[in-house]
Structures are given as structure tokens and as C-alpha cells.
Write a protein that holds these residues in place. Structure first.
Motif, PDB file in Angstrom:
ATOM      1  N   GLY A   6       0.832  -1.204   0.000  1.00  0.00           N
ATOM      2  CA  GLY A   6       0.000   0.000   0.000  1.00  0.00           C
ATOM      3  C   GLY A   6       0.856   1.239   0.000  1.00  0.00           C
ATOM      4  N   PHE A   7       0.323   2.329  -0.562  1.00  0.00           N
ATOM      5  CA  PHE A   7       1.083   3.570  -0.544  1.00  0.00           C
ATOM      6  C   PHE A   7       0.159   4.782  -0.637  1.00  0.00           C
ATOM      7  N   PHE A   8       0.624   5.867  -0.024  1.00  0.00           N
ATOM      8  CA  PHE A   8      -0.105   7.138  -0.005  1.00  0.00           C
ATOM      9  C   PHE A   8       0.783   8.236  -0.582  1.00  0.00           C
ATOM     10  N   ASN A   9       0.218   9.018  -1.503  1.00  0.00           N
ATOM     11  CA  ASN A   9       0.903  10.161  -2.112  1.00  0.00           C
ATOM     12  C   ASN A   9       2.211   9.773  -2.799  1.00  0.00           C
ATOM     13  N   LEU A  10       2.149   8.715  -3.564  1.00  0.00           N
ATOM     14  CA  LEU A  10       3.254   8.328  -4.443  1.00  0.00           C
ATOM     15  C   LEU A  10       2.657   8.097  -5.843  1.00  0.00           C
ATOM     16  N   PRO A  11       2.222   9.182  -6.497  1.00  0.00           N
ATOM     17  CA  PRO A  11       1.426   9.058  -7.730  1.00  0.00           C
ATOM     18  C   PRO A  11       2.129   8.310  -8.859  1.00  0.00           C
ATOM     19  N   ILE A  72      -9.441  -3.270   4.080  1.00  0.00           N
ATOM     20  CA  ILE A  72      -8.333  -4.006   4.689  1.00  0.00           C
ATOM     21  C   ILE A  72      -7.554  -4.790   3.634  1.00  0.00           C
ATOM     22  N   VAL A  73      -6.259  -4.956   3.886  1.00  0.00           N
ATOM     23  CA  VAL A  73      -5.448  -5.987   3.241  1.00  0.00           C
ATOM     24  C   VAL A  73      -4.836  -6.796   4.390  1.00  0.00           C
ATOM     25  N   PHE A  74      -4.991  -8.106   4.304  1.00  0.00           N
ATOM     26  CA  PHE A  74      -4.725  -8.978   5.458  1.00  0.00           C
ATOM     27  C   PHE A  74      -4.015 -10.244   5.009  1.00  0.00           C
ATOM     28  N   SER A 125      -0.472 -10.163   9.652  1.00  0.00           N
ATOM     29  CA  SER A 125      -0.134  -8.744   9.557  1.00  0.00           C
ATOM     30  C   SER A 125      -1.184  -8.154   8.637  1.00  0.00           C
ATOM     31  N   PHE A 126      -1.563  -6.905   8.886  1.00  0.00           N
ATOM     32  CA  PHE A 126      -2.580  -6.303   8.037  1.00  0.00           C
ATOM     33  C   PHE A 126      -2.517  -4.781   8.096  1.00  0.00           C
ATOM     34  N   ALA A 127      -3.160  -4.169   7.111  1.00  0.00           N
ATOM     35  CA  ALA A 127      -3.356  -2.718   7.088  1.00  0.00           C
ATOM     36  C   ALA A 127      -4.860  -2.477   7.033  1.00  0.00           C
ATOM     37  N   PHE A 159       4.095   0.733   2.431  1.00  0.00           N
ATOM     38  CA  PHE A 159       4.209  -0.458   3.271  1.00  0.00           C
ATOM     39  C   PHE A 159       3.989  -1.707   2.418  1.00  0.00           C
ATOM     40  N   SER A 160       4.538  -2.818   2.879  1.00  0.00           N
ATOM     41  CA  SER A 160       4.402  -4.064   2.128  1.00  0.00           C
ATOM     42  C   SER A 160       4.734  -5.258   3.014  1.00  0.00           C
ATOM     43  N   SER A 161       4.188  -6.405   2.650  1.00  0.00           N
ATOM     44  CA  SER A 161       4.530  -7.640   3.350  1.00  0.00           C
ATOM     45  C   SER A 161       5.826  -8.238   2.825  1.00  0.00           C
TER      46      SER A 161
END
Length: 375
Positions: A6-11, A72-74, A125-127, A159-161
Motif C-alpha cells: 500500500g502507498f499514499f501520495n506516491l502518484p 483491509i489488506v490482510f 499482519s494487516f493494514a 508499506f508491504s509484506s
């Protein structure tokens, strides 16, 4: 088991080409389904699924709650899923879409918040993203079984697994992590091999505020929901040996039974040692059909335990599969280690474990092991 990023503000990462590269980093963890969602234009979730429970599309991720107020991603399993479903149904009646762990966890988090983690038993682990508050929660299980890596600065979050997902930009090696590697044979949390990437701690919750108007990150709060020190206190039992053995048998049986829930073929890695033999014996007693056990041996009998494994397999009457590894097979896998593990560690069992897993895939999709028995 499953991979997510997942990522935020990385267009720039949202181009189809870059998303494909990100999926490539997590594909091996989830070969059954790839999907992504872009939320409010600036927040993206990617998921690669390994289907184990609820093989239908209702178990696919990223998953949105029934209300659509959270997602969620789980990666992992919730062992007391039915207990959590009962807690939810007492509070509110749900029309469950499927029966995956993910749906249960998502609805529980939306209803009870992260306090529910104190009652959840599992490895994960999850977001979890709360769309109403614009907050994301990065969470790890009690003992840190499932990986989750993250990088945070004022303007963006990634973030990433899988740590290989962070290769989208050039990074520098963390010298302190390298020192630990040579001293301790591993890199402990929260350090990673990269300077600006961290590894989530066991039982940690990282709460992050996302601001979609200013494209900033703020109010990062770290907390823990499980105190391992408290649970390590030892009270001398006054029970007889016979009573203590009975209690231990019930605990072990319950633990193994909870981990045998699967919609795909499941088996056990069997080395012939105490831990894997005990788990295999209990699983064979619980299983309503013949248990599959898998073991490997070596050409040099001085290093091979395959005879012990074969004896246990005969005793519990499992469907046993054995492979004797050649020196050449062992050498061939070495060049793949950096691509499999992502960051260095020095466990001597890593090579046979990879080869055992490759062999086991011919017979099962999920396997219980004796790892962690000593601990």
C-alpha cells in the motif's frame, strides 16, 4: 500466505507499469488472484491472494466492509474466527457475504476498533483503513510471525509484506542492521537492511493520519496490545503429573485443530524430531482422512533424519512422501536465496526448508511444521 502493498501520495507508482512491478514483488506469496484499489485518488492498496479459506471471490482483497466505511489488506489466519463472529452477531446482525477470516476481521475492527485484537488468536499482519477518520492502522500479530515493512515521511507512506517491494527507489544499507546480522545472524525488528525502511514489531499497532487535502502525514502513534512479559510469568503447578499431561494434551490438540481448518489440501512437515512428530501425531488423530506428511533426507546419512521421520509416519499411518536431496540440488538453490528471503539471515535450515517446500507443493497447499517448538 498472501502478499500486500500500500502507498499514499506516491502518484508515479500508480502507472500500470509500476503497479505490475509492485505485484511482481508479492506474486509468489499470492498466486491465485491479483487486485488493486485506489481510494480517494491518493491511497492505493494491492493484494496478491493465496486462497486457503473461502476460495470464492468473496474472499478476495483488498476488501471493503459491509458499510463501505473501511477496508483491509490482510495476510494470515484467525484461529478463533467463530468466536469473533458470535461477538459481532450479539452486537449487530450481519448478512455475511462469505466465510473468510478477512471479512470477519474487517467487520470486527469496524465495530470494536483495535481493542478486539486482545481477543483475537491468530498469526497475521494487516493494514486497516478507516475511511471516515482517514486513518490507517498497520498491525502485527502477538509474536511477529507475519512480516510487514514500512517507510514513513512527512509526505508519503509505503508499506508491504515483502521488503523487495521497496526496490522502486534506490536505498542505502543500514550499517547498524548489518552489525546485528554479523553479530546475531539476523536483523531484529524494527531494523531492516535498508536505512529508511522499518519492520513492524510484534503486537504493534501503528496508527497514521492521512490528510488528503494537504497530502501530508501526521499524528503517528505506536502502541502494543499484548504484553509478552506478563504472559511469561511462571506459576508452579500443584497438579499431579498425570493431570498436567492431560491439560497439556488438550492445549496442544486445540492448537493443532484450530490450524487444520482449510479449504485446500493440508499436511505436515515431518523431520522425526519431537516437535514435528508431536504435531503430526495430533493432526493424524484429529484429521478425518489420512494425514499427508512430507520429509527430506540427505545423501550423507550422518546429516539425514529421514529414517526417524519414516518410523513416525509408519506409526501414525500417514501418507508419507520423502525426497533425498542431492548435493547439486542444494548448491543450485543458493543463487536464489536473495530473491526468496529479501534480506539476509543466517539460519542454516533455510536451504533445506526451501527445497522441502518446493517438494511439498506437489501434495499440499498448506503445511504445519514444528518450528517454534523449542521457544
Amino acid at each position: 500466505m498472501c502478499g500486500f502493498t500500500g502507498f499514499f501520495n506516491l502518484p508515479h507508482l500508480n502507472s500500470s507499469k509500476n503497479r505490475a512491478e509492485l505485484f511482481k514483488s508479492i506474486d509468489k506469496r499470492g498466486p491465485d488472484n491479483n487486485h488493486f484499489e485506489i481510494i480517494d485518488n491518493h491511497f492505493t492498496l494491492l493484494f496478491a491472494r493465496l486462497s486457503i479459506i473461502d476460495l470464492s471471490i468473496s474472499g478476495n482483497q483488498p476488501m471493503f466492509s459491509h458499510s463501505k466505511n473501511s477496508s483491509i489488506v490482510f495476510n494470515g489466519e484467525i484461529y478463533n474466527k467463530n468466536e469473533i463472529v458470535s461477538l459481532i452477531n450479539i452486537r449487530t446482525k450481519k448478512n455475511w457475504i462469505g466465510y473468510s477470516d478477512t471479512e470477519v476481521l474487517l467487520e470486527a475492527l469496524e465495530l470494536f476498533g483495535t481493542n478486539i485484537l486482545k481477543q483475537i488468536k491468530g498469526m497475521y499482519s494487516f493494514a486497516f483503513y478507516n475511511n471516515l477518520d482517514k486513518k490507517i492502522f498497520l498491525v502485527n500479530d502477538r509474536f511477529g510471525e507475519k512480516p510487514l515493512f514500512y517507510s514513513i515521511n512527512d509526505n508519503n507512506l509505503f508499506f508491504s509484506s515483502d521488503i523487495k517491494s521497496f526496490d522502486f527507489k534506490k536505498r542505502q544499507i543500514n550499517n547498524l542492521a548489518l552489525k546485528h546480522f554479523f553479530k546475531d545472524n539476523c536483523i531484529p525488528s524494527p531494523l531492516t537492511i535498508w536505512n529508511d525502511v522499518s519492520k513492524i514489531m510484534p503486537s504493534e499497532i501503528i496508527e497514521i493520519q492521512l490528510n488528503f487535502s494537504t497530502l501530508k502525514i501526521s499524528n503517528i502513534v505506536k502502541s502494543k496490545y499484548f504484553n509478552s512479559r506478563h504472559h511469561h510469568e511462571i506459576n508452579k503447578s500443584k497438579d499431579s503429573l498425570e493431570t498436567s499431561v492431560d491439560k497439556l494434551d488438550k492445549i496442544l490438540t486445540n492448537a493443532v485443530e484450530n490450524q487444520l481448518i482449510s479449504d485446500v489440501p493440508i499436511g505436515c512437515f515431518l523431520s522425526g524430531g519431537i516437535d514435528s512428530s508431536l504435531i503430526s501425531a495430533i493432526a493424524s488423530k484429529i484429521n478425518n482422512k489420512k494425514l499427508t506428511t512430507i520429509s527430506i533426507g540427505f545423501e550423507d546419512a550422518n546429516f539425514s533424519e529421514s529414517e526417524y521421520a519414516k518410523n513416525i509416519a509408519n506409526y501414525i499411518k500417514s501418507e508419507h512422501h520423502e525426497k533425498i536431496l542431492s548435493r547439486q540440488e542444494t548448491k543450485n538453490i543458493i543463487k536464489d536465496l536473495p530473491y526468496i528471503y529479501g534480506e539476509p539471515f543466517s539460519d542454516s535450515s533455510q536451504i533445506p526448508t526451501i527445497l522441502l517446500s518446493k517438494f511439498a507443493k506437489q501434495f499440499v497447499s498448506v503445511a504445519l511444521t514444528g518450528d517454534g517448538g523449542d521457544e
